[in-house]
Write a protein that holds these residues in place. Structure first.
Motif, PDB file in Angstrom:
ATOM      1  N   ALA A  86       0.824  -1.206   0.000  1.00  0.00           N
ATOM      2  CA  ALA A  86       0.000   0.000   0.000  1.00  0.00           C
ATOM      3  C   ALA A  86       0.863   1.262   0.000  1.00  0.00           C
ATOM      4  N   ASP A  87       1.990   1.213   0.652  1.00  0.00           N
ATOM      5  CA  ASP A  87       2.846   2.384   0.780  1.00  0.00           C
ATOM      6  C   ASP A  87       3.918   2.355  -0.303  1.00  0.00           C
ATOM      7  N   GLU A  88       3.742   3.198  -1.294  1.00  0.00           N
ATOM      8  CA  GLU A  88       4.688   3.232  -2.410  1.00  0.00           C
ATOM      9  C   GLU A  88       6.088   3.638  -1.973  1.00  0.00           C
ATOM     10  N   THR A  89       6.188   4.429  -0.913  1.00  0.00           N
ATOM     11  CA  THR A  89       7.516   4.862  -0.481  1.00  0.00           C
ATOM     12  C   THR A  89       8.342   3.694   0.045  1.00  0.00           C
ATOM     13  N   ILE A  90       7.696   2.750   0.735  1.00  0.00           N
ATOM     14  CA  ILE A  90       8.415   1.558   1.208  1.00  0.00           C
ATOM     15  C   ILE A  90       8.776   0.673   0.021  1.00  0.00           C
ATOM     16  N   ARG A  91       7.845   0.522  -0.918  1.00  0.00           N
ATOM     17  CA  ARG A  91       8.121  -0.273  -2.115  1.00  0.00           C
ATOM     18  C   ARG A  91       9.333   0.288  -2.849  1.00  0.00           C
ATOM     19  N   ASP A  92       9.357   1.602  -3.033  1.00  0.00           N
ATOM     20  CA  ASP A  92      10.487   2.226  -3.732  1.00  0.00           C
ATOM     21  C   ASP A  92      11.799   1.974  -3.001  1.00  0.00           C
ATOM     22  N   LEU A  93      11.767   2.121  -1.692  1.00  0.00           N
ATOM     23  CA  LEU A  93      12.981   1.899  -0.903  1.00  0.00           C
ATOM     24  C   LEU A  93      13.475   0.460  -1.060  1.00  0.00           C
ATOM     25  N   LEU A  94      12.581  -0.500  -0.930  1.00  0.00           N
ATOM     26  CA  LEU A  94      12.980  -1.910  -1.052  1.00  0.00           C
ATOM     27  C   LEU A  94      13.497  -2.236  -2.450  1.00  0.00           C
ATOM     28  N   GLU A  95      12.859  -1.689  -3.459  1.00  0.00           N
ATOM     29  CA  GLU A  95      13.331  -1.927  -4.827  1.00  0.00           C
ATOM     30  C   GLU A  95      14.721  -1.332  -5.040  1.00  0.00           C
ATOM     31  N   LEU A  96      14.931  -0.117  -4.556  1.00  0.00           N
ATOM     32  CA  LEU A  96      16.240   0.508  -4.706  1.00  0.00           C
ATOM     33  C   LEU A  96      17.315  -0.280  -3.955  1.00  0.00           C
ATOM     34  N   GLU A  97      16.963  -0.809  -2.796  1.00  0.00           N
ATOM     35  CA  GLU A  97      17.937  -1.616  -2.055  1.00  0.00           C
ATOM     36  C   GLU A  97      18.243  -2.918  -2.777  1.00  0.00           C
ATOM     37  N   LEU A  98      17.250  -3.514  -3.412  1.00  0.00           N
ATOM     38  CA  LEU A  98      17.498  -4.722  -4.199  1.00  0.00           C
ATOM     39  C   LEU A  98      18.388  -4.411  -5.399  1.00  0.00           C
ATOM     40  N   MET A  99      18.132  -3.295  -6.060  1.00  0.00           N
ATOM     41  CA  MET A  99      18.981  -2.881  -7.180  1.00  0.00           C
ATOM     42  C   MET A  99      20.415  -2.665  -6.714  1.00  0.00           C
ATOM     43  N   ARG A 100      20.557  -1.996  -5.584  1.00  0.00           N
ATOM     44  CA  ARG A 100      21.901  -1.728  -5.043  1.00  0.00           C
ATOM     45  C   ARG A 100      22.621  -3.034  -4.724  1.00  0.00           C
ATOM     46  N   THR A 101      21.903  -3.994  -4.146  1.00  0.00           N
ATOM     47  CA  THR A 101      22.492  -5.298  -3.853  1.00  0.00           C
ATOM     48  C   THR A 101      22.972  -5.970  -5.133  1.00  0.00           C
ATOM     49  N   GLY A 102      22.174  -5.880  -6.189  1.00  0.00           N
ATOM     50  CA  GLY A 102      22.567  -6.458  -7.469  1.00  0.00           C
ATOM     51  C   GLY A 102      23.824  -5.821  -8.036  1.00  0.00           C
ATOM     52  N   VAL A 103      23.909  -4.508  -7.933  1.00  0.00           N
ATOM     53  CA  VAL A 103      25.097  -3.801  -8.432  1.00  0.00           C
ATOM     54  C   VAL A 103      26.327  -4.187  -7.623  1.00  0.00           C
ATOM     55  N   GLU A 104      26.178  -4.295  -6.317  1.00  0.00           N
ATOM     56  CA  GLU A 104      27.319  -4.694  -5.479  1.00  0.00           C
ATOM     57  C   GLU A 104      27.780  -6.110  -5.835  1.00  0.00           C
ATOM     58  N   GLY A 105      26.819  -7.006  -6.087  1.00  0.00           N
ATOM     59  CA  GLY A 105      27.178  -8.369  -6.496  1.00  0.00           C
ATOM     60  C   GLY A 105      27.924  -8.379  -7.815  1.00  0.00           C
TER      61      GLY A 105
END
Length: 155
Positions: A86-105
């Protein structure tokens, strides 16, 4: 370099890279794709192409259909859960963190291969440029991740 273990390693990174490419594409398709995200997606696709090229040079196992199906199902479930938040701000944060994890990998992959840069199977790949690009991507993502964290957690 051991072709078999390197192949396994590349295969795992290929699956991870595809997952992040799909996540970013999904976000763009949702209409949540600012200009920087379009550029990031293009860079991710180029990087995935390099991993696929390298995988073709090593004994990269063909993943059984069941395993690929399972991974695809889990990614689809994650997308649904993320979309349903329901909260797009949390969704955005989690997606950005997943992207960041992928880049670090991905950066870890490039740095690991750099130790074998004289191997003829990877000698034509500019690993230093890929490491630099991953660092720039991580820096860019961190700016957006922190903005997102302030929006999501700050109220």
């Amino acid at each position: 370099m051991n072709a078999s273990t390197t192949g396994l390693y590349l295969n795992d990174h290929m699956l991870g890279a595809r997952t992040v490419v799909e996540l970013v594409a999904h976000r763009i398709e949702r209409g949540d794709g600012p200009a920087w995200l379009q550029q990031f997606h293009a860079e991710l696709q180029r990087d995935l192409g390099v991993v696929e090229q390298l995988a073709g040079r090593f004994e990269t196992p063909k993943a059984p259909k069941q395993a690929v199906g399972w991974v695809a199902e889990k990614v689809a479930q994650l997308k649904l859960k993320v979309d349903a938040m329901a909260d797009e701000t949390i969704r955005d944060l989690l997606e950005l963190e997943l992207m960041r994890t992928g880049v670090e990998g991905k950066a870890c992959l490039w740095r690991s291969l750099l130790d074998f840069a004289d191997d003829p199977r990877i000698a034509d790949i500019d690993l230093t440029a890929l490491i630099d690009r991953a660092a720039a991507q991580a820096d860019e993502l961190e700016v957006h991740r922190r903005e997102s964290a302030r929006a999501a957690l700050g109220g």
